[in-house]
Motif scaffolding. Structure first.
Motif, PDB file in Angstrom:
ATOM      1  N   ALA A 243      -5.765  -8.551  -5.063  1.00 14.91           N
ATOM      2  CA  ALA A 243      -5.244  -7.186  -5.119  1.00 14.91           C
ATOM      3  C   ALA A 243      -5.568  -6.590  -6.481  1.00 14.91           C
ATOM      4  O   ALA A 243      -5.441  -7.258  -7.508  1.00 14.91           O
ATOM      5  CB  ALA A 243      -3.745  -7.182  -4.875  1.00 14.91           C
ATOM      6  N   ASP A 244      -6.034  -5.355  -6.481  1.00 14.79           N
ATOM      7  CA  ASP A 244      -6.336  -4.653  -7.733  1.00 14.79           C
ATOM      8  C   ASP A 244      -5.640  -3.313  -7.734  1.00 14.79           C
ATOM      9  O   ASP A 244      -5.785  -2.544  -6.782  1.00 14.79           O
ATOM     10  CB  ASP A 244      -7.849  -4.409  -7.857  1.00 14.79           C
ATOM     11  N   TYR A 245      -4.881  -3.049  -8.784  1.00 13.21           N
ATOM     12  CA  TYR A 245      -4.221  -1.756  -8.915  1.00 13.21           C
ATOM     13  C   TYR A 245      -4.693  -1.111 -10.212  1.00 13.21           C
ATOM     14  O   TYR A 245      -4.850  -1.788 -11.225  1.00 13.21           O
ATOM     15  CB  TYR A 245      -2.699  -1.923  -8.946  1.00 13.21           C
ATOM     16  N   GLU A 246      -4.903   0.190 -10.149  1.00 15.33           N
ATOM     17  CA  GLU A 246      -5.320   0.927 -11.335  1.00 15.33           C
ATOM     18  C   GLU A 246      -4.289   2.025 -11.545  1.00 15.33           C
ATOM     19  O   GLU A 246      -4.185   2.936 -10.725  1.00 15.33           O
ATOM     20  CB  GLU A 246      -6.711   1.521 -11.063  1.00 15.33           C
ATOM     21  N   LEU A 247      -3.497   1.903 -12.596  1.00 23.26           N
ATOM     22  CA  LEU A 247      -2.425   2.881 -12.818  1.00 23.26           C
ATOM     23  C   LEU A 247      -2.781   3.802 -13.979  1.00 23.26           C
ATOM     24  O   LEU A 247      -3.258   3.338 -15.021  1.00 23.26           O
ATOM     25  CB  LEU A 247      -1.102   2.170 -13.123  1.00 23.26           C
TER      26      LEU A 247
ATOM     27  N   LEU B 106       0.209   7.775  -8.716  1.00 22.02           N
ATOM     28  CA  LEU B 106       0.285   6.719  -9.738  1.00 22.02           C
ATOM     29  C   LEU B 106      -1.077   6.202 -10.136  1.00 22.02           C
ATOM     30  O   LEU B 106      -1.257   5.679 -11.226  1.00 22.02           O
ATOM     31  CB  LEU B 106       1.038   5.478  -9.253  1.00 22.02           C
ATOM     32  N   GLY B 107      -2.016   6.246  -9.178  1.00 24.64           N
ATOM     33  CA  GLY B 107      -3.331   5.658  -9.404  1.00 24.64           C
ATOM     34  C   GLY B 107      -3.872   5.179  -8.074  1.00 24.64           C
ATOM     35  O   GLY B 107      -3.720   5.858  -7.059  1.00 24.64           O
ATOM     36  N   GLN B 108      -4.465   4.001  -8.061  1.00 22.77           N
ATOM     37  CA  GLN B 108      -4.987   3.502  -6.795  1.00 22.77           C
ATOM     38  C   GLN B 108      -4.837   1.996  -6.705  1.00 22.77           C
ATOM     39  O   GLN B 108      -4.572   1.331  -7.705  1.00 22.77           O
ATOM     40  CB  GLN B 108      -6.446   3.906  -6.633  1.00 22.77           C
ATOM     41  N   GLY B 109      -4.958   1.482  -5.487  1.00 24.26           N
ATOM     42  CA  GLY B 109      -4.817   0.045  -5.313  1.00 24.26           C
ATOM     43  C   GLY B 109      -5.619  -0.419  -4.128  1.00 24.26           C
ATOM     44  O   GLY B 109      -5.899   0.363  -3.212  1.00 24.26           O
ATOM     45  N   CYS B 110      -6.055  -1.685  -4.161  1.00 22.40           N
ATOM     46  CA  CYS B 110      -6.699  -2.216  -2.972  1.00 22.40           C
ATOM     47  C   CYS B 110      -6.403  -3.698  -2.846  1.00 22.40           C
ATOM     48  O   CYS B 110      -6.183  -4.393  -3.836  1.00 22.40           O
ATOM     49  CB  CYS B 110      -8.193  -1.926  -2.966  1.00 22.40           C
ATOM     50  N   ILE B 111      -6.343  -4.160  -1.622  1.00 22.37           N
ATOM     51  CA  ILE B 111      -6.075  -5.571  -1.342  1.00 22.37           C
ATOM     52  C   ILE B 111      -7.183  -6.068  -0.424  1.00 22.37           C
ATOM     53  O   ILE B 111      -7.488  -5.426   0.579  1.00 22.37           O
ATOM     54  CB  ILE B 111      -4.698  -5.740  -0.667  1.00 22.37           C
ATOM     55  N   ARG B 112      -7.801  -7.190  -0.811  1.00 21.67           N
ATOM     56  CA  ARG B 112      -8.836  -7.782   0.025  1.00 21.67           C
ATOM     57  C   ARG B 112      -8.355  -9.112   0.577  1.00 21.67           C
ATOM     58  O   ARG B 112      -7.834  -9.941  -0.166  1.00 21.67           O
ATOM     59  CB  ARG B 112     -10.112  -8.028  -0.790  1.00 21.67           C
TER      60      ARG B 112
ATOM     61  N   MET C  99       0.834  -1.208   0.000  1.00 22.50           N
ATOM     62  CA  MET C  99       0.000   0.000   0.000  1.00 22.50           C
ATOM     63  C   MET C  99       0.870   1.261   0.000  1.00 22.50           C
ATOM     64  O   MET C  99       0.490   2.285  -0.562  1.00 22.50           O
ATOM     65  CB  MET C  99      -0.951   0.008   1.201  1.00 22.50           C
TER      66      MET C  99
ATOM     67  N   ILE D 233       1.558   2.934  -3.254  1.00 27.41           N
ATOM     68  CA  ILE D 233       0.489   3.705  -3.889  1.00 27.41           C
ATOM     69  C   ILE D 233       0.250   5.039  -3.193  1.00 27.41           C
ATOM     70  O   ILE D 233       0.074   6.056  -3.852  1.00 27.41           O
ATOM     71  CB  ILE D 233      -0.825   2.875  -3.914  1.00 27.41           C
TER      72      ILE D 233
END
Lengths: 219, 219, 219
Positions: C71-75, A134-140, A110, A113
């Protein structure tokens, strides 16, 4: 808690080979010096830490197993001018138990990001998310149904869903303790500092407290 | 010895596969360049070092074992304007033989505490001590009665007790040679530079000389 | 080629487990961000990379093998303002196939001596040489007659001898790709950019192009 973060380390007397304390004392120890000195220990050395009455220094003695090397260090104590940091006992809304290496990785990922991470818990699992240039990110992370090894389990106990934002830099700092224990417990309640605990074998624990970011804070 | 420290390296001709020297020569070699070039060697390469008469460069040639790679380096020699640094032979008051890894560790540990280390020898053993802003520290090594492995022995030969102070930074620098030999010999006499020697297999040795700090020096 | 160096990476659709592309697209990807995100992958995670029509971001999704971590990243995509860098197909005068680790070492070793390296090919082999403040150095590789392992072979195919000079710094940079493939192919022609190619398994390749230094360039 009038500060951003607090660390509390408990090592119970039963954990020591020999322990003697005639009266309660508060000692101000320079952790950087202490840590440098402790790193000089050989892996089979025995260690004695001693503070004499009315002394302004702490004495650290090491002895090699075959008694052919003795090291004694005397470090100056510091006067912090504080007796005790009050940490209120809290009945947290949500407790996440997870592998400490996983928590450590999520904080590291994290931090790529953004500066802060939003932690949201639901019945299904826990979600960490961050935004930045850079953008966004998420982890579940999904609660584990059944795992072979207890230390790999992710278990979420929840009375109430929470959504709190923290500076990821401090969480990453706390994760340096991940090597103490295979599991970490992360405890959350609305408008309350996060508490994350790493157990130290049968001997005690280290707890880190971190105040959540309020809405008004710049990310 | 008009300088703080001196290094002397002896590699006897018998140690080389082939050795030819028609007349004595003094060569000024840039050790940083030399060391960079020697590091390019493969582990099974053979090495030839050559200086031609009246040449101002040293030629380093490497050849791979199966003769499919050849490297030649020609490094400029330097003119130091000195023929020889005189190091008087000394009959030291005290000689400490100890594992070189142990000497290396003690120097590192003392450098945590202060800039200089006081070395005191007695019949029982040798004591290293340092003082600084953090506090103070000392390490005592006891002469080993009997050890299984010769290279782990601590042996102190003493005609007269000594107590000398040295800059620990230089001792630590000397300890980079610790990997050459499992044992180091540290030689001490009052008002005389310390001499510490690491043997290089059957081939020679490297000796480091370090002037003691005089009482008037600032620590 | 109006620039000093160009990198071209080809990964054929057959190399992916699943691949779908409805129309040709040029995407401007921030490689530093992309690489940071890809490094967060666990070793058994599966990876999906997706760009939606008319989107200004690339979506990178990772899934752990036992489906308990997502995990999902959006760049953000970047607008380079360029559609395509033209690289003319060249029939090179000389092609050197050699172990990529060897090429990597030679570049590193030559960089000790100077900023640029002269590459000369002859029927017997290839010679790399450099000059600088320390002196000079050269490495000759002989074409291997017969090797047991194909990946250790040095094979030179030559229509015409070449002697070209390149900035060694860029060659060293290209060699970071050496871990992709045990062999590298270095292709040379007079007054033409060098092309060095590392194969990526059965899937594609990465090619680096570097313009030679012209005589007038300061070394």
């Amino acid at each position: 808690m009038d500060c951003l973060y607090v660390v509390s380390l408990v090592m119970r007397s039963e954990g020591f080979e020999s322990y003697r304390c005639d009266r309660n004392m508060s000692l101000g120890i320079n952790l950087v010096s202490m840590s440098k000195v402790l790193k000089t220990m050989g892996k089979d050395d025995s260690l004695t830490i001693r503070v004499n009455d009315d002394s302004d220094s702490i004495i650290i003695s090491m002895e090699s197993q075959n008694q052919d090397k003795f090291a004694d260090y005397e470090l100056r104590l510091m006067d912090f001018g504080i007796a005790h940091v009050g940490i209120p006992d809290t009945d947290y809304s949500c407790t996440i138990n997870m592998p400490s290496s996983e928590f450590s990785r999520i904080c590291r990922d994290m931090s790529i990001i953004g500066d802060s991470v939003l932690v949201c818990t639901t019945k299904e699992g826990v979600k960490f998310s961050a935004k930045g240039d850079l953008g966004q990110g998420c982890i579940r992370l999904v609660q584990t149904a059944n795992v072979e090894k207890e230390e790999e389990a992710v278990i979420i106990k929840m009375k109430e869903a929470v959504a709190l934002t923290f500076y990821v830099e401090y969480l990453s700092m706390f994760c340096k303790a991940a090597q103490l224990s295979p599991q970490v417990s992360v405890n959350l309640s609305k408008d309350t500092p996060l508490m994350c605990e790493f157990k130290i074998a049968e001997m005690g624990h280290v707890r880190f407290y971190l105040a959540p970011k309020s809405e008004g804070d710049k990310s």
